[in-house]
Design a protein around this motif. Sequence first.
Motif, PDB file in Angstrom:
ATOM      1  N   ILE A 100     -11.893 -29.739  70.266  1.00 18.42           N
ATOM      2  CA  ILE A 100     -11.634 -30.869  71.007  1.00 18.42           C
ATOM      3  C   ILE A 100     -12.697 -30.776  72.102  1.00 18.42           C
ATOM      4  CG2 ILE A 100     -10.162 -31.989  72.901  1.00 18.42           C
ATOM      5  CD1 ILE A 100      -9.282 -32.907  70.041  1.00 18.42           C
ATOM      6  N   GLN A 101     -13.098 -29.622  72.783  1.00 15.82           N
ATOM      7  CA  GLN A 101     -13.913 -29.600  73.864  1.00 15.82           C
ATOM      8  C   GLN A 101     -15.069 -29.997  73.442  1.00 15.82           C
ATOM      9  OE1 GLN A 101     -13.647 -25.889  76.376  1.00 15.82           O
ATOM     10  NE2 GLN A 101     -11.866 -25.495  75.175  1.00 15.82           N
ATOM     11  N   PHE A 102     -15.633 -29.540  72.186  1.00 11.14           N
ATOM     12  CA  PHE A 102     -16.936 -29.832  71.964  1.00 11.14           C
ATOM     13  C   PHE A 102     -16.907 -31.395  71.114  1.00 11.14           C
ATOM     14  CE2 PHE A 102     -17.626 -25.136  71.160  1.00 11.14           C
ATOM     15  CZ  PHE A 102     -18.998 -25.267  71.620  1.00 11.14           C
ATOM     16  N   ALA A 103     -15.909 -32.051  70.572  1.00 12.89           N
ATOM     17  CA  ALA A 103     -15.963 -33.368  70.337  1.00 12.89           C
ATOM     18  C   ALA A 103     -15.983 -34.239  71.601  1.00 12.89           C
ATOM     19  CB  ALA A 103     -14.601 -33.616  69.478  1.00 12.89           C
ATOM     20  N   THR A 104     -15.398 -33.991  72.581  1.00  6.95           N
ATOM     21  CA  THR A 104     -15.364 -34.810  73.865  1.00  6.95           C
ATOM     22  C   THR A 104     -16.467 -34.333  74.874  1.00  6.95           C
ATOM     23  OG1 THR A 104     -13.583 -33.329  74.791  1.00  6.95           O
ATOM     24  CG2 THR A 104     -12.842 -35.204  73.346  1.00  6.95           C
ATOM     25  N   GLY A 105     -17.226 -33.194  74.679  1.00  6.40           N
ATOM     26  CA  GLY A 105     -18.089 -33.017  75.616  1.00  6.40           C
ATOM     27  C   GLY A 105     -17.676 -32.342  77.074  1.00  6.40           C
ATOM     28  N   THR A 106     -16.500 -31.730  76.823  1.00  7.62           N
ATOM     29  CA  THR A 106     -15.718 -31.121  77.714  1.00  7.62           C
ATOM     30  C   THR A 106     -15.754 -29.582  77.741  1.00  7.62           C
ATOM     31  OG1 THR A 106     -13.562 -31.259  76.825  1.00  7.62           O
ATOM     32  CG2 THR A 106     -14.417 -33.146  78.411  1.00  7.62           C
ATOM     33  N   VAL A 107     -16.696 -28.802  77.171  1.00 10.33           N
ATOM     34  CA  VAL A 107     -16.608 -27.294  76.886  1.00 10.33           C
ATOM     35  C   VAL A 107     -16.771 -26.936  78.132  1.00 10.33           C
ATOM     36  CG1 VAL A 107     -18.006 -25.647  75.919  1.00 10.33           C
ATOM     37  CG2 VAL A 107     -18.156 -27.943  74.772  1.00 10.33           C
ATOM     38  N   ASN A 108     -15.813 -25.929  78.268  1.00 11.45           N
ATOM     39  CA  ASN A 108     -15.514 -25.157  79.701  1.00 11.45           C
ATOM     40  C   ASN A 108     -15.581 -23.645  79.366  1.00 11.45           C
ATOM     41  OD1 ASN A 108     -14.156 -24.082  81.873  1.00 11.45           O
ATOM     42  ND2 ASN A 108     -13.051 -25.983  82.334  1.00 11.45           N
ATOM     43  N   PRO A 109     -16.147 -22.844  79.974  1.00  9.72           N
ATOM     44  CA  PRO A 109     -16.115 -21.224  79.924  1.00  9.72           C
ATOM     45  C   PRO A 109     -14.688 -20.942  80.233  1.00  9.72           C
ATOM     46  CG  PRO A 109     -17.543 -22.035  81.523  1.00  9.72           C
ATOM     47  CD  PRO A 109     -17.448 -23.160  80.842  1.00  9.72           C
ATOM     48  N   ALA A 110     -13.908 -21.557  81.125  1.00  7.91           N
ATOM     49  CA  ALA A 110     -12.809 -20.848  81.355  1.00  7.91           C
ATOM     50  C   ALA A 110     -11.853 -20.893  80.354  1.00  7.91           C
ATOM     51  CB  ALA A 110     -12.336 -21.555  82.570  1.00  7.91           C
ATOM     52  N   ILE A 111     -11.842 -21.926  79.472  1.00  9.69           N
ATOM     53  CA  ILE A 111     -10.926 -22.040  78.361  1.00  9.69           C
ATOM     54  C   ILE A 111     -11.345 -21.978  76.846  1.00  9.69           C
ATOM     55  CG2 ILE A 111      -9.344 -23.400  79.893  1.00  9.69           C
ATOM     56  CD1 ILE A 111     -10.130 -25.980  78.811  1.00  9.69           C
ATOM     57  N   ILE A 112     -12.706 -22.036  76.544  1.00 10.88           N
ATOM     58  CA  ILE A 112     -12.903 -22.023  75.355  1.00 10.88           C
ATOM     59  C   ILE A 112     -12.746 -20.570  74.867  1.00 10.88           C
ATOM     60  CG2 ILE A 112     -15.505 -20.951  75.899  1.00 10.88           C
ATOM     61  CD1 ILE A 112     -16.825 -22.674  73.880  1.00 10.88           C
ATOM     62  N   THR A 113     -12.542 -20.560  73.498  1.00 12.32           N
ATOM     63  CA  THR A 113     -12.308 -19.644  72.705  1.00 12.32           C
ATOM     64  C   THR A 113     -13.266 -18.224  72.947  1.00 12.32           C
ATOM     65  OG1 THR A 113     -11.521 -18.426  70.517  1.00 12.32           O
ATOM     66  CG2 THR A 113     -13.292 -20.157  70.558  1.00 12.32           C
ATOM     67  N   ASP A 114     -12.772 -17.076  73.068  1.00 13.04           N
ATOM     68  CA  ASP A 114     -13.794 -15.936  73.230  1.00 13.04           C
ATOM     69  C   ASP A 114     -13.775 -15.078  71.930  1.00 13.04           C
ATOM     70  OD1 ASP A 114     -11.350 -14.733  72.955  1.00 13.04           O
ATOM     71  OD2 ASP A 114     -11.547 -13.295  74.558  1.00 13.04           O
ATOM     72  N   ASP A 115     -13.563 -15.705  70.830  1.00  8.21           N
ATOM     73  CA  ASP A 115     -13.428 -15.004  69.435  1.00  8.21           C
ATOM     74  C   ASP A 115     -14.859 -14.804  69.125  1.00  8.21           C
ATOM     75  OD1 ASP A 115     -14.316 -17.365  68.678  1.00  8.21           O
ATOM     76  OD2 ASP A 115     -13.045 -17.634  67.063  1.00  8.21           O
ATOM     77  N   ALA A 116     -15.929 -15.416  69.304  1.00 11.71           N
ATOM     78  CA  ALA A 116     -17.128 -14.885  68.974  1.00 11.71           C
ATOM     79  C   ALA A 116     -17.658 -13.912  69.658  1.00 11.71           C
ATOM     80  CB  ALA A 116     -18.180 -16.337  69.059  1.00 11.71           C
ATOM     81  N   TRP A 117     -17.401 -13.815  70.819  1.00 14.91           N
ATOM     82  CA  TRP A 117     -17.760 -12.558  71.701  1.00 14.91           C
ATOM     83  C   TRP A 117     -16.900 -11.180  71.462  1.00 14.91           C
ATOM     84  CZ3 TRP A 117     -21.776 -12.692  75.118  1.00 14.91           C
ATOM     85  CH2 TRP A 117     -22.146 -11.504  76.212  1.00 14.91           C
ATOM     86  N   ARG A 118     -15.515 -11.569  71.568  1.00 15.01           N
ATOM     87  CA  ARG A 118     -14.725 -10.304  71.436  1.00 15.01           C
ATOM     88  C   ARG A 118     -15.001  -9.981  70.001  1.00 15.01           C
ATOM     89  NH1 ARG A 118      -9.986 -11.403  69.351  1.00 15.01           N
ATOM     90  NH2 ARG A 118     -10.199 -13.690  69.929  1.00 15.01           N
ATOM     91  N   ILE A 119     -14.472 -10.530  68.956  1.00 19.80           N
ATOM     92  CA  ILE A 119     -14.567  -9.882  67.521  1.00 19.80           C
ATOM     93  C   ILE A 119     -15.835  -9.581  67.157  1.00 19.80           C
ATOM     94  CG2 ILE A 119     -14.203 -10.684  65.312  1.00 19.80           C
ATOM     95  CD1 ILE A 119     -12.193 -12.908  65.967  1.00 19.80           C
ATOM     96  N   SER A 120     -17.058 -10.125  67.370  1.00 20.12           N
ATOM     97  CA  SER A 120     -18.304  -9.690  66.999  1.00 20.12           C
ATOM     98  C   SER A 120     -18.499  -8.208  67.910  1.00 20.12           C
ATOM     99  CB  SER A 120     -19.123 -10.527  67.699  1.00 20.12           C
ATOM    100  OG  SER A 120     -19.403 -11.921  66.915  1.00 20.12           O
ATOM    101  N   TYR A 121     -18.231  -8.177  69.109  1.00 27.40           N
ATOM    102  CA  TYR A 121     -18.472  -6.839  69.860  1.00 27.40           C
ATOM    103  C   TYR A 121     -17.679  -5.793  69.673  1.00 27.40           C
ATOM    104  CZ  TYR A 121     -22.677  -8.021  72.870  1.00 27.40           C
ATOM    105  OH  TYR A 121     -23.866  -8.328  73.166  1.00 27.40           O
ATOM    106  N   THR A 122     -16.369  -6.308  69.253  1.00 25.99           N
ATOM    107  CA  THR A 122     -15.211  -5.026  68.619  1.00 25.99           C
ATOM    108  C   THR A 122     -16.052  -4.677  67.285  1.00 25.99           C
ATOM    109  OG1 THR A 122     -13.307  -6.259  69.656  1.00 25.99           O
ATOM    110  CG2 THR A 122     -13.011  -4.846  67.494  1.00 25.99           C
ATOM    111  N   ASN A 123     -16.281  -5.471  66.388  1.00 23.05           N
ATOM    112  CA  ASN A 123     -17.058  -5.027  65.160  1.00 23.05           C
ATOM    113  C   ASN A 123     -18.305  -4.095  65.457  1.00 23.05           C
ATOM    114  OD1 ASN A 123     -14.934  -5.454  62.704  1.00 23.05           O
ATOM    115  ND2 ASN A 123     -14.972  -7.432  63.931  1.00 23.05           N
ATOM    116  N   ILE A 124     -19.260  -4.441  66.284  1.00 23.07           N
ATOM    117  CA  ILE A 124     -20.211  -3.762  66.355  1.00 23.07           C
ATOM    118  C   ILE A 124     -19.737  -2.154  67.113  1.00 23.07           C
ATOM    119  CG2 ILE A 124     -22.023  -3.521  67.984  1.00 23.07           C
ATOM    120  CD1 ILE A 124     -22.355  -6.670  67.856  1.00 23.07           C
TER     121      ILE A 124
END
Length: 586
Positions: A100-124
Motif C-alpha cells: 500500500i505504501q508503494f501504491a500510494t506513494g507513502t513509503v516510510n522507513p519507520a513502518i516499511i518491512t525490513d525483510d530485505a535487510w534482515r533476511i538477506s544479512y541473516t543469510n549472509i
Amino acid sequence: MDKALPFISLILFSVLVGSCKKENFLGKTKSTDLDENTVFADSAYTMNFLNGIYSDIGFSVAPNRFKIKNASGFYLNGGGLDAASDEAEGALSGAVNTYIQFATGTVNPAIITDDAWRISYTNIRRANIFLKHRPHADLSDKLKTRTKAEARFLRAWYYFILLEHYGGVPLMGDSVYNAADDIPQVRNTFAECVNYIVSECDIAAADLDSVQVAENYGRVNKTACKSLKSRLLLYAASPLFNGGQIAESPELRAITGYPSADANRWKLAEDAALEVMKMGYYGLLVDNTTEPGYGFYQVFTLRKSPELIFARMQGPNRELEGLWQPPTRGVSNPAAYPYQDLAEAFGMANGRSITDPTSGYDASHPYNNRDPRFNNTFIHDQTLVIRRPELTKFPVNIHIDATDPSRVSSGQDAIYKGTPTGLYTNKMLNRDVVSDWFNTNTNRCFPLIRYAEILLNFAEARNERLAAPDAEVYSAVEEIRKRAGLNPYTLPTGLSKAGMRTVIQNERRLELAFEGHRFFDVRRWKIAETTENQQMHGTEPTKTATGTTYRTINVRKHTFDKRMYLWPIPLSEVSKSTQLLQNPGY
C-alpha cells in the motif's frame, strides 16, 4: 553504538541449524542442544546448515511477501512485488502494509518491512559461518569444494537482493561478527558491491558443474552463477544506476549508483548474457504442437525443465493455487488481483497490439484470439477452472447480472465480491490442481532465474549498445515470441533502437509477469514516475440477455515519488549509527 544490528544479529545457533530429518535438500531441522562444533563435526548437520541458507532464496519475490498478522495471530496475505507495482491490486487494500505504501506513494522507513535487510544479512552471516567451519567439516574434499562454491553464490545472491532494494550496502567480507565486535556500518559504494558480487559469482562458477543432476538437482550450478552475473550487470548498466541516480550529494551518488554514465557497461551485460547462452545447457521449453504456447504453460508446472536455471525447490504443492484461484476453489486468504492495464499490454495471437487497427481485436469479445500467454496469465470471466468434488472444469462467473434490478453479482467469484479488478491470476497455476483438494498437487518449483530472462537480458543490453538493433537482437526477442505461440512471431523490420526498446520492455512485462521483475524493471529503466503514477483499472463484465459487456472501472490511483526508486533503509537500522546513510528523500 548499538551492536545488535539485525543484519548481523546474533540469532541463536539452534535456530540456524536443522534436525536430523532430511526430507529433501531444503529439509530443515530444529534442535536446542547443538553448537557450532557439534554441527560442523557431523556431515549431515553440516549439509543441513547449508540447506538452511537455501530456504530463503525466494522470499523477496514471494507473491504473499507482504503479509499482516491479524488480532488472532493469523497471517493475512496482501500481495508481493506485483501488488507494489502496476501489475496487481493487493488483497489487503484497507490495511497499512508495504505494498500500500508503494501504491500510494507513502513509503516510510519507520513502518516499511525490513525483510530485505534482515533476511538477506541473516543469510549472509549464515554463509560466513559455513565458510568459516567448512575446512574442518566432516566432508570429502570434493564436497568441501562444491559446498564452498554454493555458499559463496548464495552470499552473492542475498547481496544482490540488498543491492536492488537499497543500492550500495555494507559488505561483511568473510567475517562473522559478534556483539562485542566493531561492526561495519559504512555503506560500500555501488561499484564496490557490483564488483564484489561479480567476483563471487566467477569464483563460485569455477568450482561448480554447469548443471546439477540426480539428488543435487536444484542446487547452485555454474550456469546459475553466470546468470546472476548477467542480471546484476544488466541492472548496473541501466539508466537508474548508470549515472542516473537521484541522489544529489557526491557521497550518496557513489552509493546509489555509478556517479557517471558509461555506455560500455551495456557491453559487459551483453557479454554476461551471451556467455550463458553459449554454454548450451539451457533453453526455452517449446511446445506449440499440443496447443499454441503450451511450453509457456508447462514450464511452470514441472520440477525439472530445460529452462529453469535457478528455482526455489519444494515438494508437491498447491501453494500458488491457494493464493490466486477464485473463492469457489477454496481460496479464503488471497494475494493479489491483476490490473486490466496489464491485461491490455498483451497483444493478439498474430503478434500485434490490441491498439493496432489491423490486429483484429474486438472490445466486445476481448478474450478472443489473444496472445496465448494471456489465458495462461489471467483467469477472466468464463475461464474454465477445475473444481471439487467433481474435479472437472467449470467456468468462473466474474460477471454481474444486468437482469437483476439490484445488480447483485452472480456469485462469490464476481467483480466486487471476489475480485476488485475483474481478473484473477493464472500465471504458474496447474490446470489440474484445485487449491482446496488435498489429492491434487503440482510439481512446480518457483522460478528465480529462467532462460527466457537471459534472452531478454541479452536483447536489451545489445540493443542499448548498438545504434540500431541487428539480427541477433531480433533473434533473441523472436525466440521468446515464437515459444509464446504467436503466429507470426516475427517483429517488424527496420525498428529503431527506441522502437526495439519499447518491444523488449513490453516482452519482459508479459513474459516475466508475476515473477518479481516488473517492480525493479521500471525502476532501473527509470520510467516508474510514469508507470507508477497512473490510475489503475479493472474490468466489469456484465451479463445481459444478448451476451456480456465489458466496462473499464477505476481501481486505484497509484502515486510515485522519485525517492521511491530505491527502498528506504529501515529506520531501526539507520537510527543505530550516523555512519549508515539513509537513501535520498527519506
